[in-house]
Design a protein around this motif. Structure first.
Motif, PDB file in Angstrom:
ATOM      1  N   UNK A 298     -21.289  34.165  98.001  1.00  0.00           N
ATOM      2  CA  UNK A 298     -20.920  33.518  99.176  1.00  0.00           C
ATOM      3  C   UNK A 298     -20.355  34.632 100.296  1.00  0.00           C
ATOM      4  N   UNK A 299     -20.788  35.875  99.830  1.00  0.00           N
ATOM      5  CA  UNK A 299     -20.429  37.109 100.545  1.00  0.00           C
ATOM      6  C   UNK A 299     -21.038  37.091 101.708  1.00  0.00           C
ATOM      7  N   UNK A 300     -20.653  37.406 102.998  1.00  0.00           N
ATOM      8  CA  UNK A 300     -20.908  37.444 104.444  1.00  0.00           C
ATOM      9  C   UNK A 300     -22.327  38.449 104.130  1.00  0.00           C
ATOM     10  N   UNK A 301     -23.366  38.012 105.394  1.00  0.00           N
ATOM     11  CA  UNK A 301     -23.258  37.000 106.292  1.00  0.00           C
ATOM     12  C   UNK A 301     -23.992  35.571 105.361  1.00  0.00           C
ATOM     13  N   UNK A 302     -23.649  35.362 104.377  1.00  0.00           N
ATOM     14  CA  UNK A 302     -24.596  34.191 103.935  1.00  0.00           C
ATOM     15  C   UNK A 302     -23.380  33.150 103.312  1.00  0.00           C
ATOM     16  N   UNK A 303     -23.661  31.818 103.259  1.00  0.00           N
ATOM     17  CA  UNK A 303     -22.764  30.701 103.323  1.00  0.00           C
ATOM     18  C   UNK A 303     -22.954  30.002 101.954  1.00  0.00           C
ATOM     19  N   UNK A 304     -23.465  30.662 100.928  1.00  0.00           N
ATOM     20  CA  UNK A 304     -23.740  30.196  99.694  1.00  0.00           C
ATOM     21  C   UNK A 304     -24.778  30.898  98.766  1.00  0.00           C
ATOM     22  N   UNK A 305     -25.215  30.395  97.539  1.00  0.00           N
ATOM     23  CA  UNK A 305     -25.878  31.275  96.744  1.00  0.00           C
ATOM     24  C   UNK A 305     -27.085  30.482  96.379  1.00  0.00           C
ATOM     25  N   UNK A 306     -28.187  31.233  96.336  1.00  0.00           N
ATOM     26  CA  UNK A 306     -29.607  30.499  96.010  1.00  0.00           C
ATOM     27  C   UNK A 306     -29.460  30.419  94.597  1.00  0.00           C
ATOM     28  N   UNK A 307     -30.061  29.087  93.938  1.00  0.00           N
ATOM     29  CA  UNK A 307     -30.122  29.258  92.693  1.00  0.00           C
ATOM     30  C   UNK A 307     -31.385  28.058  92.367  1.00  0.00           C
ATOM     31  N   UNK A 308     -32.538  28.816  92.286  1.00  0.00           N
ATOM     32  CA  UNK A 308     -33.840  28.418  91.637  1.00  0.00           C
ATOM     33  C   UNK A 308     -33.848  27.084  90.786  1.00  0.00           C
ATOM     34  N   UNK A 309     -34.497  26.043  90.974  1.00  0.00           N
ATOM     35  CA  UNK A 309     -34.520  24.912  90.202  1.00  0.00           C
ATOM     36  C   UNK A 309     -35.464  24.771  89.341  1.00  0.00           C
ATOM     37  N   UNK A 310     -35.354  24.734  88.376  1.00  0.00           N
ATOM     38  CA  UNK A 310     -36.439  24.451  87.188  1.00  0.00           C
ATOM     39  C   UNK A 310     -36.798  23.347  86.576  1.00  0.00           C
ATOM     40  N   UNK A 311     -37.721  22.729  86.836  1.00  0.00           N
ATOM     41  CA  UNK A 311     -37.976  21.234  86.309  1.00  0.00           C
ATOM     42  C   UNK A 311     -38.164  21.315  84.599  1.00  0.00           C
ATOM     43  N   UNK A 312     -39.243  22.196  84.415  1.00  0.00           N
ATOM     44  CA  UNK A 312     -39.136  22.471  82.879  1.00  0.00           C
ATOM     45  C   UNK A 312     -39.904  24.032  82.652  1.00  0.00           C
ATOM     46  N   UNK A 313     -39.707  24.362  81.372  1.00  0.00           N
ATOM     47  CA  UNK A 313     -40.021  25.471  80.917  1.00  0.00           C
ATOM     48  C   UNK A 313     -41.140  25.325  79.730  1.00  0.00           C
ATOM     49  N   UNK A 314     -42.186  25.863  79.588  1.00  0.00           N
ATOM     50  CA  UNK A 314     -43.259  25.770  78.447  1.00  0.00           C
ATOM     51  C   UNK A 314     -43.562  27.189  78.098  1.00  0.00           C
ATOM     52  N   UNK A 315     -43.733  27.166  76.683  1.00  0.00           N
ATOM     53  CA  UNK A 315     -44.473  28.389  75.898  1.00  0.00           C
ATOM     54  C   UNK A 315     -45.619  28.704  76.528  1.00  0.00           C
ATOM     55  N   UNK A 316     -46.203  30.007  76.581  1.00  0.00           N
ATOM     56  CA  UNK A 316     -47.865  30.199  77.056  1.00  0.00           C
ATOM     57  C   UNK A 316     -48.753  29.903  75.987  1.00  0.00           C
ATOM     58  N   UNK A 317     -49.119  28.723  75.603  1.00  0.00           N
ATOM     59  CA  UNK A 317     -49.938  28.142  74.747  1.00  0.00           C
ATOM     60  C   UNK A 317     -50.847  27.193  75.300  1.00  0.00           C
ATOM     61  N   UNK A 318     -51.989  26.992  74.709  1.00  0.00           N
ATOM     62  CA  UNK A 318     -53.020  26.213  75.197  1.00  0.00           C
ATOM     63  C   UNK A 318     -52.648  24.689  75.251  1.00  0.00           C
ATOM     64  N   UNK A 319     -51.953  23.934  74.519  1.00  0.00           N
ATOM     65  CA  UNK A 319     -51.557  22.782  74.618  1.00  0.00           C
ATOM     66  C   UNK A 319     -50.337  22.516  75.894  1.00  0.00           C
ATOM     67  N   UNK A 320     -49.509  23.589  75.816  1.00  0.00           N
ATOM     68  CA  UNK A 320     -48.644  23.658  76.675  1.00  0.00           C
ATOM     69  C   UNK A 320     -49.162  23.624  78.279  1.00  0.00           C
ATOM     70  N   UNK A 321     -50.061  24.420  78.307  1.00  0.00           N
ATOM     71  CA  UNK A 321     -50.701  24.572  79.624  1.00  0.00           C
ATOM     72  C   UNK A 321     -51.114  23.299  80.259  1.00  0.00           C
ATOM     73  N   UNK A 322     -51.912  22.602  79.481  1.00  0.00           N
ATOM     74  CA  UNK A 322     -52.256  21.177  79.631  1.00  0.00           C
ATOM     75  C   UNK A 322     -51.261  20.264  80.149  1.00  0.00           C
ATOM     76  N   UNK A 323     -50.135  20.301  79.219  1.00  0.00           N
ATOM     77  CA  UNK A 323     -48.938  19.444  79.541  1.00  0.00           C
ATOM     78  C   UNK A 323     -48.260  19.752  81.058  1.00  0.00           C
ATOM     79  N   UNK A 324     -48.185  21.189  81.024  1.00  0.00           N
ATOM     80  CA  UNK A 324     -47.568  21.733  82.373  1.00  0.00           C
ATOM     81  C   UNK A 324     -48.166  21.476  83.617  1.00  0.00           C
ATOM     82  N   UNK A 325     -49.681  21.387  83.582  1.00  0.00           N
ATOM     83  CA  UNK A 325     -50.578  20.970  84.671  1.00  0.00           C
ATOM     84  C   UNK A 325     -50.387  19.507  84.992  1.00  0.00           C
ATOM     85  N   UNK A 326     -50.357  18.701  83.892  1.00  0.00           N
ATOM     86  CA  UNK A 326     -50.127  17.129  84.102  1.00  0.00           C
ATOM     87  C   UNK A 326     -49.033  16.803  84.764  1.00  0.00           C
TER      88      UNK A 326
END
Length: 371
Positions: free
Chosen positions: A328-356
């Motif tokens: 909240x330090x000036x000149x800002x009025x809050x803090x960015x916090x990226x929203x993550x829907x879901x994390x996957x491992x870097x594997x073949x099946x997970x790639x398919x699931x992530x893109x679906x």
């Protein structure tokens, strides 16, 4: 491994040097290389560069379908302004499955975070071992070569997965709100508020101190969007924009032409407040129909409207990192916090699931793969 040259060869890999004689060998190497007109810094980088000995990596490639491969060649830097990054996390965007190979290259992905492994001779702002984030074609892989002007040091308070969720969505939203001239006096409408760019737009508008922020999303995502910073929600499933008062300073449209026939352009423009001597309301979109794109490229966009093409650059990434780490330090009025829907491992099946999940349009926030 030795590099051929007149007289005697010299080692260029760190493991070619006996540990106890490291200093002596490096000094000798510097002296010899200087004789050939190469500065000390270039020698240091040459030695470190050779530490990446892998020739193949895992990556997702484009074709008739997205394919997970484990035998893709590791890229090498070719320009002095480039760096090689070992990717720790990568986020995906709709463009990753929509864009053709001829446009974005054979390897999928744009958003990433990771650690610098090799630094080009012309790069002065980064060093081997720096944690970075940014955008580059081909980041859904274990390594990527990227121009240093497209990345910045990772926000210190974020994990690699969180940092990877930021670049495209947050750069696009920052540049959109900037193009619209958003200020602390602005009333802002964000259409598609629960998606990647929409949620980033809500947070950035809050962090920059917008007077009022209204989000358009489904009722089931209303509370999430409010937590991000929206003061009020319009449920597009039960409410209509027609009933809104035309008093918005900024309409940020992240939903039009997103894949299911949406078109908020006309209704969004109607919600802009009347133009006065001290008020110039703006409609900003990240996509549009063919005629909108043609007008963009011809330099004759409709007055009061902007179609944004994201500019990946270090300066804006550094500003976003500051918004994350400064709280909240000036000149800002809050803090960015990226929203993550879901994390996957870097594997073949997970790639398919992530893109679906991405194609389902049910994801609230970003989908991230961890390497």
């Amino acid at each position: 491994m030795y590099l051929a040259r007149p007289q005697r060869p010299f080692p260029i890999r760190l493991d070619d040097f006996p540990t106890q004689d490291m200093t002596r060998h490096v000094k000798r190497l510097v002296k010899e290389r200087k004789a050939f007109g190469v500065v000390r810094q270039s020698v240091r980088r040459c030695v470190l560069a050779a530490g990446v000995s892998r020739t193949q990596m895992k990556a997702v490639t484009r074709g008739a379908a997205l394919t997970f491969k484990s035998d893709v060649a590791v890229p090498r830097i070719k320009k002095p302004t480039e760096v090689l990054v070992s990717i720790r996390a990568a986020a995906i965007n709709p463009v990753d499955y929509k864009a053709p190979k001829m446009l974005l290259g054979p390897i999928v992905g744009l958003d990433f975070s990771g650690v610098v492994e090799v630094v080009g001779a012309g790069v002065k702002t980064l060093a081997v071992g720096d944690a970075v984030y940014g955008t580059a074609p081909g980041t859904l892989a274990e390594f990527v070569v990227v121009d240093a002007s497209r990345i910045a040091k990772k926000p210190a308070s974020l994990s690699f997965a969180q940092a990877a969720a930021m670049p495209t969505a947050y750069l696009t939203s920052l540049q959109s709100l900037r193009a619209a001239g958003m200020s602390t006096f602005s009333k802002v409408l964000v259409i598609g508020a629960s998606g990647g760019c929409g949620s980033a737009g809500i947070q950035i508008a809050k962090t920059l101190g917008a007077k009022e922020i209204v989000g358009v999303c489904s009722g089931k995502n209303a509370e999430v969007v409010k937590e991000m910073g929206a003061h009020r929600i319009i449920d597009y499933q039960t409410q209509s924009l027609v009933n809104e008062t035309s008093d918005y300073d900024v309409v940020y449209d992240t939903a039009t032409n997103s894949g299911a026939g949406e078109n908020y352009r006309a209704s969004g423009i109607k919600l802009l407040a009347p133009v006065t001597s001290g008020r110039r309301p703006q409609y900003v979109a990240i996509n549009g129909g063919l005629s909108v794109w043609l007008r963009k490229f011809m330099g004759c966009e409709q007055r009061g409207t902007h179609l944004i093409i994201t500019d990946a650059n270090t300066k804006d990434l550094e500003l976003l990192a500051q918004m994350v780490d400064s709280g909240d330090a000036a000149p800002f009025f809050g803090k960015l916090s990226p929203t993550i829907c879901k994390t996957f491992p870097f594997e073949s099946a997970a790639i398919v699931e992530g893109f679906e999940l991405l194609k389902s349009r049910r994801a609230v926030g970003k989908i991230v793969f961890q390497m």
